[in-house]
Write an enzyme that holds these catalytic residues in place. Sequence first.
Site, PDB file in Angstrom:
ATOM      1  N   ASP A 294       0.771  -1.257   0.000  1.00 54.46           N
ATOM      2  CA  ASP A 294       0.000   0.000   0.000  1.00 54.46           C
ATOM      3  C   ASP A 294       0.801   1.305   0.000  1.00 54.46           C
ATOM      4  OD1 ASP A 294       0.790  -0.673   2.568  1.00 54.46           O
ATOM      5  OD2 ASP A 294      -1.181  -0.537   3.491  1.00 54.46           O
ATOM      6  N   GLU A 406      -8.287   3.988   7.277  1.00 45.08           N
ATOM      7  CA  GLU A 406      -8.136   4.190   5.825  1.00 45.08           C
ATOM      8  C   GLU A 406      -9.422   4.626   5.141  1.00 45.08           C
ATOM      9  OE1 GLU A 406      -6.681   1.827   7.497  1.00 45.08           O
ATOM     10  OE2 GLU A 406      -4.560   1.949   6.983  1.00 45.08           O
TER      11      GLU A 406
HETATM   12  C1  DMJ Z   1      -1.368   2.958   9.692  1.00 44.58           C
HETATM   13  O1  DMJ Z   1      -0.416   2.722  10.680  1.00 44.58           O
HETATM   14  C2  DMJ Z   1      -0.725   3.475   8.456  1.00 44.58           C
HETATM   15  O2  DMJ Z   1      -1.695   4.127   7.724  1.00 44.58           O
HETATM   16  C3  DMJ Z   1      -0.078   2.408   7.630  1.00 44.58           C
HETATM   17  O3  DMJ Z   1       0.410   2.862   6.399  1.00 44.58           O
HETATM   18  C4  DMJ Z   1      -0.981   1.239   7.374  1.00 44.58           C
HETATM   19  N1  DMJ Z   1      -2.169   1.337   8.095  1.00 44.58           N
HETATM   20  C5  DMJ Z   1      -2.135   1.683   9.470  1.00 44.58           C
HETATM   21  C6  DMJ Z   1      -3.522   1.804  10.040  1.00 44.58           C
HETATM   22  O4  DMJ Z   1      -4.409   0.903   9.533  1.00 44.58           O
END
Ligand code: DMJ
Length: 912
Positions: A294, A406
């Site tokens: 992601d 998110e």
């Molecule tokens: C967060 O710690 C950050 O956004 C990370 O990139 C992935 N997602 C978590 C929360 O879900």
Amino acid sequence: MSEAGGGRGCGSSVPQRAPWSLVAATAAFCLVSATSVWTAGAAPMSREERQKLGNQVLEMFDHAYGNYMEHAYPADELMPLTCRGRVRGQEPSRGDVDDALGKFSLTLIDSLDTLVVLNKTKEFEDAVRKVLRDVNLDNDVVVSVFETNIRVLGGLLGGHSLAIMLKEKGEYMQWYNDELLQMAKQLGYKLLPAFNTTSGLPYPRINLKFGIRKPEARTGTETDTCTACAGTLILEFAALSRFTGATIFEEYARKALDFLWEKRQRSSNLVGVTINIHTGDWVRKDSGVGAGIDSYYEYLLKAYVLLGDDSFLERFNTHYDAIMRYISQPPLLLDVHIHKPMLNARTWMDALLAFFPGLQVLKGDIRPAIETHEMLYQVIKKHNFLPEAFTTDFRVHWAQHPLRPEFAESTYFLYKATGDPYYLEVGKTLIENLNKYARVPCGFAAMKDVRTGSHEDRMDSFFLAEMFKYLYLLFADKEDIIFDIEDYIFTTEAHLLPLWLSTTNQSISKKNTTSEYTELDDSNFDWTCPNTQILFPNDPLYAQSIREPLKNVVDKSCPRGIIRVEESFRSGAKPPLRARDFMATNPEHLEILKKMGAASSIDAEDGLRFMQEMIELSSQQQKEQQLPPRAVQIVSHPFFGRVVLTAGPAQFGLDLSKHKETRGFVASSKPYNGCSELTNPEAVMGKIALIQRGQCMFAEKARNIQNAGAIGGIVIDDNEGSSSDTAPLFQMAGDGKDTDDIKIPMLFLFSKEGSIILDAIREYEEVEVLLSDKAKDRDPEMENEEQPSSENDSQSAEQITSSSQEVDLVDQGSPEESSLNSQPESLSPADTDNAASVSPSEQISNPMENHETTSLDGECTDLDNQLQEQSETEEDSNPNVSWGKKVQPIDSILADWNEDIEAFEMMEKDEL
Ligand code: DMJ
């Protein structure tokens, strides 16, 4: 190629300091006017109502932050069910999740810039003082480099960015002298040894005190890391370099990114999920936009925005093109193989991909953003939260939900881009669900299982860093925030970095720009900002018209295989071989398998479907090892249904999935193990008896409490410290005899969950619980009455004690949902893993059942309609109907089969 910072495509109105500056901050840049032109569609929300919702977000933040500070600080995180701090080493290990905890007051640091966004400047000043006074970054603890970077380094830098902003304003933080930045620099140097690999990709973990190599470090032997882990450093590291002038951080982060880019699969331009940090070989070759990858994509685009280096945009655009070609199957985003990008690698999606519509807004690709966001919202409407993973036909795959931000993030960006008040309504629903289902007296608890509504004793720091920021900003007007948010970019943890960094200490970007990028064909690259006239061609109903066809995408979805079988029967054709029927010893089956793909596209399609089903079957079998949990909901004062514990079911007694829930006060049985006739029948009569596990069969305990007049029983584990957070739930088996005589419901709680009830009895004496397959909503009236102030929740609870007798819990579950767990239980022999921790006198078993399928089948009784709907929507939304384009020769399918299943099994084992 243009010079960095040249304000590409943004016209002369965009200052030289940063390209795409306003896009970076809120994604509202080229689309900002959309917020003011909206005139139709969802009804506009009044300023008054938006302010009310903004205030509600503030109150919720106070509740979360206040309880953390009061009950957990200086620990890393709050455990909201037991109302204490989570200190690593003092709680049973949760595996990788614990690698975020470095005994550095994680939640406080992660919350710093949220305090400023939420206008809590005084609290921010106090919090900064506490960080400077209390936080130690030199602990002998092994932490994740990725998590430490995004949460702690990012938190310190976000805090520093806003501290200097406030200082400049002249009122607050006048004493501040870059102390947070010094801490950030100290931490940066602590992370650098992780990059000591030939590839330049960092080790995934580091010991804060001893680094990597020293024997005391207890880390440094890892060979793999995830792509996001290695590719999500550039914003924080570059900011650190540019703030301090120490170029080394940006150089290291760039090197890691350069290496990942080099290793992309050259024909598909995709990257895998995990990579060997020494050889650069892809370890997991599946590719999506969710877990494991992601924020790598996010950081490429945002690195361009913050640093103004064209190469990052070129890379992003190349990847984005591949994503849209292979992974995006609107409204779905489905993982594929990097070498065979036309072949789906999974039949489910994970919750982390919910950030992607927000990134698409930043890119300016609004249509697919609206589509995916709408699909996700439909899933949320069904389960109240986004389950960690859900299948392409929207069944729950992994049922937890750790209050991830998110989806709120994407909602915010979409609102900024479209100005469509629909997204304000979405935000309102998120707020309501959080208060209704996740709020507990001591904070907000993660959902253990979105189907039962049970909680986990966990409130992750990102909940404060991100969720409240995005929700507050969603409802805020410009004047509600004490600084201009558009001067900053959000990191992946929603920390704020000022865009003026693009022109500060920028020597590194020039030094490191390689010639390779100039050779790329960039004729397709989108160098200009999205134009609202094109995105919303004078049609304020544009976003609505994209959402409309997706409104029922979740409700109408049915398991596809069923339809295909029926279809074959109706056409008189022989039904295709289904994975579930396949027997390797059946020659006819082997023959069919061989033919698949060889003769016609239909066979090939069957071959692919078959393989996909095999993979899914493998997943299902794994899931069958997990059991459908039940819920024990504490409904009496001061819990009022807010605390929901995950409980294991029994193979005997009343099946709560088929009957109405059982509600009653609890009483401990005597003897506590319940292994002989009770000596206190008067105490348990008409109540739910608490019994300790051990010394006799579960069924025997059940009979003894039933004979004493109990209406239900809860067996509490005798292994001290056991918890459903760390141990798999199991089903209490009978005693090998006929158990039809047992009529009462029996549930099992691990020791930690059981002690929450035992503690409640000690404190409040009368404790009433509800045993069910799905937690029930609190009475809405009670909810209104109880708007607790953050600092005194127990007082608020006191105030409503008088009304507690009238509380009537309402089952909000849909009929389909209530039949969710209603399959008859067919039982497997005792699970050997569990058996190890089981006393010999007890039997434990796992049921062989899929608990999601029933309800969805139930929704699909009208086959004709379904078939019609299917054929109407297949083209657009069904990822599997496009198999035609994914035809592969059967040989290669079979050859890859094992690899795929192995990869799939690895994926299943991995934590998100
Ligand atoms: C967060 O710690 C950050 O956004 C990370 O990139 C992935 N997602 C978590 C929360 O879900």
